[in-house]
Design a protein around this motif. Structure first.
Motif, PDB file in Angstrom:
ATOM      1  N   MET A  13       0.862  -1.185   0.000  1.00  0.00           N
ATOM      2  CA  MET A  13       0.000   0.000   0.000  1.00  0.00           C
ATOM      3  C   MET A  13       0.890   1.223   0.000  1.00  0.00           C
ATOM      4  O   MET A  13       1.704   1.428   0.876  1.00  0.00           O
ATOM      5  N   TYR A  14       0.733   2.055  -1.006  1.00  0.00           N
ATOM      6  CA  TYR A  14       1.630   3.201  -1.158  1.00  0.00           C
ATOM      7  C   TYR A  14       0.988   4.424  -0.548  1.00  0.00           C
ATOM      8  O   TYR A  14       0.075   5.002  -1.116  1.00  0.00           O
ATOM      9  N   LEU A  15       1.490   4.803   0.630  1.00  0.00           N
ATOM     10  CA  LEU A  15       0.927   5.927   1.360  1.00  0.00           C
ATOM     11  C   LEU A  15       1.758   7.179   1.226  1.00  0.00           C
ATOM     12  O   LEU A  15       1.448   8.209   1.799  1.00  0.00           O
ATOM     13  N   TYR A  16       2.905   7.060   0.578  1.00  0.00           N
ATOM     14  CA  TYR A  16       3.844   8.181   0.611  1.00  0.00           C
ATOM     15  C   TYR A  16       3.610   9.165  -0.502  1.00  0.00           C
ATOM     16  O   TYR A  16       3.263   8.797  -1.604  1.00  0.00           O
ATOM     17  N   LYS A  17       3.876  10.405  -0.206  1.00  0.00           N
ATOM     18  CA  LYS A  17       3.839  11.444  -1.213  1.00  0.00           C
ATOM     19  C   LYS A  17       5.182  11.500  -1.921  1.00  0.00           C
ATOM     20  O   LYS A  17       6.229  11.323  -1.311  1.00  0.00           O
ATOM     21  N   ILE A  18       5.129  11.745  -3.226  1.00  0.00           N
ATOM     22  CA  ILE A  18       6.383  11.798  -3.985  1.00  0.00           C
ATOM     23  C   ILE A  18       7.303  12.861  -3.420  1.00  0.00           C
ATOM     24  O   ILE A  18       8.509  12.683  -3.311  1.00  0.00           O
ATOM     25  N   SER A  19       6.742  13.968  -2.968  1.00  0.00           N
ATOM     26  CA  SER A  19       7.582  15.038  -2.419  1.00  0.00           C
ATOM     27  C   SER A  19       8.308  14.596  -1.180  1.00  0.00           C
ATOM     28  O   SER A  19       9.452  14.977  -0.944  1.00  0.00           O
ATOM     29  N   SER A  20       7.663  13.779  -0.326  1.00  0.00           N
ATOM     30  CA  SER A  20       8.318  13.295   0.887  1.00  0.00           C
ATOM     31  C   SER A  20       9.494  12.411   0.541  1.00  0.00           C
ATOM     32  O   SER A  20      10.558  12.488   1.143  1.00  0.00           O
ATOM     33  N   CYS A  21       9.283  11.554  -0.460  1.00  0.00           N
ATOM     34  CA  CYS A  21      10.359  10.649  -0.847  1.00  0.00           C
ATOM     35  C   CYS A  21      11.558  11.430  -1.374  1.00  0.00           C
ATOM     36  O   CYS A  21      12.697  11.154  -1.029  1.00  0.00           O
ATOM     37  N   LEU A  22      11.275  12.419  -2.240  1.00  0.00           N
ATOM     38  CA  LEU A  22      12.363  13.209  -2.795  1.00  0.00           C
ATOM     39  C   LEU A  22      13.071  14.004  -1.725  1.00  0.00           C
ATOM     40  O   LEU A  22      14.297  14.123  -1.714  1.00  0.00           O
ATOM     41  N   GLY A  23      12.302  14.547  -0.767  1.00  0.00           N
ATOM     42  CA  GLY A  23      12.910  15.343   0.297  1.00  0.00           C
ATOM     43  C   GLY A  23      13.830  14.518   1.152  1.00  0.00           C
ATOM     44  O   GLY A  23      14.917  14.951   1.523  1.00  0.00           O
ATOM     45  N   LEU A  24      13.389  13.291   1.491  1.00  0.00           N
ATOM     46  CA  LEU A  24      14.229  12.440   2.313  1.00  0.00           C
ATOM     47  C   LEU A  24      15.471  12.014   1.552  1.00  0.00           C
ATOM     48  O   LEU A  24      16.551  11.928   2.118  1.00  0.00           O
ATOM     49  N   ALA A  25      15.330  11.782   0.255  1.00  0.00           N
ATOM     50  CA  ALA A  25      16.496  11.415  -0.552  1.00  0.00           C
ATOM     51  C   ALA A  25      17.535  12.517  -0.534  1.00  0.00           C
ATOM     52  O   ALA A  25      18.727  12.271  -0.453  1.00  0.00           O
ATOM     53  N   MET A  82      11.573  17.755   9.143  1.00  0.00           N
ATOM     54  CA  MET A  82      10.393  18.572   9.426  1.00  0.00           C
ATOM     55  C   MET A  82      10.515  19.973   8.821  1.00  0.00           C
ATOM     56  O   MET A  82       9.505  20.611   8.538  1.00  0.00           O
ATOM     57  N   LYS A  83      11.725  20.437   8.618  1.00  0.00           N
ATOM     58  CA  LYS A  83      11.914  21.715   7.935  1.00  0.00           C
ATOM     59  C   LYS A  83      11.615  21.586   6.442  1.00  0.00           C
ATOM     60  O   LYS A  83      11.159  22.538   5.808  1.00  0.00           O
ATOM     61  N   GLN A  84      11.883  20.414   5.888  1.00  0.00           N
ATOM     62  CA  GLN A  84      11.718  20.204   4.459  1.00  0.00           C
ATOM     63  C   GLN A  84      10.301  19.778   4.080  1.00  0.00           C
ATOM     64  O   GLN A  84       9.921  19.854   2.913  1.00  0.00           O
ATOM     65  N   HIS A  85       9.523  19.295   5.056  1.00  0.00           N
ATOM     66  CA  HIS A  85       8.185  18.775   4.777  1.00  0.00           C
ATOM     67  C   HIS A  85       7.161  19.491   5.659  1.00  0.00           C
ATOM     68  O   HIS A  85       7.293  19.496   6.881  1.00  0.00           O
ATOM     69  N   SER A  86       6.152  20.050   5.041  1.00  0.00           N
ATOM     70  CA  SER A  86       5.129  20.764   5.800  1.00  0.00           C
ATOM     71  C   SER A  86       4.044  19.838   6.336  1.00  0.00           C
ATOM     72  O   SER A  86       3.386  20.151   7.333  1.00  0.00           O
ATOM     73  N   GLY A  87       3.828  18.690   5.705  1.00  0.00           N
ATOM     74  CA  GLY A  87       2.783  17.762   6.139  1.00  0.00           C
ATOM     75  C   GLY A  87       3.122  17.098   7.460  1.00  0.00           C
ATOM     76  O   GLY A  87       4.287  16.799   7.732  1.00  0.00           O
ATOM     77  N   ARG A  88       2.102  16.841   8.274  1.00  0.00           N
ATOM     78  CA  ARG A  88       2.320  16.249   9.599  1.00  0.00           C
ATOM     79  C   ARG A  88       1.412  15.040   9.841  1.00  0.00           C
ATOM     80  O   ARG A  88       1.192  14.649  10.973  1.00  0.00           O
ATOM     81  N   SER A  89       0.903  14.436   8.779  1.00  0.00           N
ATOM     82  CA  SER A  89       0.101  13.228   8.933  1.00  0.00           C
ATOM     83  C   SER A  89       1.022  12.015   9.027  1.00  0.00           C
ATOM     84  O   SER A  89       2.224  12.109   8.748  1.00  0.00           O
ATOM     85  N   ILE A  90       0.461  10.868   9.408  1.00  0.00           N
ATOM     86  CA  ILE A  90       1.252   9.639   9.424  1.00  0.00           C
ATOM     87  C   ILE A  90       1.798   9.362   8.023  1.00  0.00           C
ATOM     88  O   ILE A  90       2.957   8.964   7.867  1.00  0.00           O
ATOM     89  N   ALA A  91       0.972   9.586   7.006  1.00  0.00           N
ATOM     90  CA  ALA A  91       1.432   9.361   5.635  1.00  0.00           C
ATOM     91  C   ALA A  91       2.602  10.268   5.288  1.00  0.00           C
ATOM     92  O   ALA A  91       3.568   9.844   4.647  1.00  0.00           O
ATOM     93  N   ASP A  92       2.538  11.522   5.732  1.00  0.00           N
ATOM     94  CA  ASP A  92       3.618  12.472   5.464  1.00  0.00           C
ATOM     95  C   ASP A  92       4.919  12.059   6.146  1.00  0.00           C
ATOM     96  O   ASP A  92       6.013  12.320   5.629  1.00  0.00           O
TER      97      ASP A  92
END
Length: 280
Positions: free
Chosen positions: A1-13, A172-182
């Protein structure tokens, strides 16, 4: 189940790449030894979908080459190669108390005296060399055997991106979302476990290193109410922009995110204090 946002993945990378952590995870398998016990009720682990094929960062990593010494500024015990996994206790005057496990043979398990110049491996990967003759504690989980080196290394020898508190601040500085998925990419990349004993709150946490305490408590936990992050629980120094800190029992602090209702803050604090005081 893909819960991740593409932006989150790129930010973590981007975060991991900035710390030279990319393309090296696959070298290591089981970075934390399994014999450290805890008396916190063991929660059932939730299967967290992976955004990448990389293994979680469990414990810190060496940056460059480093020497583990028998005391701050003391005699060398072992020299380690770049990116070797180890565990760090809280920093003390620019030195980390550390612990690293290396593979041994059945013969060495029976007679754990190790000679200077012995090359060591961590989970099958060349990791460094012993700098002195030394007798070390050994252990086994029935599948593998290892010896443990305890010592100290300078703060500069540890990769900042492998320190969970530093990585969370950056994430947390790079990602504004605060849900479990984020937050799911971060949860996976640091191998956080799920705790549901504090309903209606869910914690995603890791344990302390176990160097100073054979029954370690939490080190860091993401605190969710419903699907939303409401705060970060921690035992080591941590800064969360825009948060308000509250001290809890047994040396813990929770940083509540901006906009969290005071009644919710109080309810979590009471539940956590009651829970943690009951833990041996």
């Amino acid at each position: 189940m893909y819960l991740y946002k593409i932006s989150s993945c790129l930010g973590l990378a981007v975060l991991l790449a900035s710390c030279n952590l990319t393309d090296k995870h696959s070298k290591y398998d089981n970075e934390e030894n399994a014999h450290i016990s805890t008396k916190i009720p063991a929660p059932a682990k939730k299967n967290i979908a992976k955004t990448t094929a990389s293994a979680p960062i469990l414990g810190e990593r060496i940056g460059g080459h480093a020497v583990i010494r028998n005391s701050p500024g003391g005699d060398p015990i072992v020299s380690l190669e770049d990116y070797i996994p180890l565990r760090c206790a809280p920093l003390k005057k620019d030195w980390y108390p550390v612990s690293v496990d290396f593979d041994i043979t059945p013969q060495e398990y029976s007679k754990p005296l190790f000679r200077k110049g012995r090359k060591i491996k961590v989970n099958g990967v060349a990791a460094g060399v012993l700098e002195r003759d030394i007798k070390l504690p050994v252990a086994t989980n029935g599948e593998k055997m290892w010896a443990t080196v305890n010592g100290y290394t300078e703060k500069k020898n540890i990769r900042g991106g492998s320190i969970i508190e530093t990585a969370l601040t950056s994430y947390m500085k790079q990602h504004s979302g605060r849900s479990i998925a984020d937050m799911q990419s971060f949860i996976h990349n640091f191998g956080l476990e799920e705790e549901k004993n504090l309903k209606p709150y869910i914690l995603y946490f890791n344990y302390e290193s176990g160097i100073d305490d054979p029954s370690p408590l939490y080190r860091l936990a993401l605190v969710f109410q419903g699907q939303q992050l409401i705060g970060v629980l921690h035992s080591r120094p941590l800064q969360v922009d825009g948060s308000s800190a509250r001290r809890l029992q047994r040396g813990f602090t929770v940083n509540y995110l901006s906009g969290i209702d005071n009644s919710l803050k109080e309810d979590f604090a009471q539940k956590f204090n009651k829970f943690i005081l009951a833990v041996d």
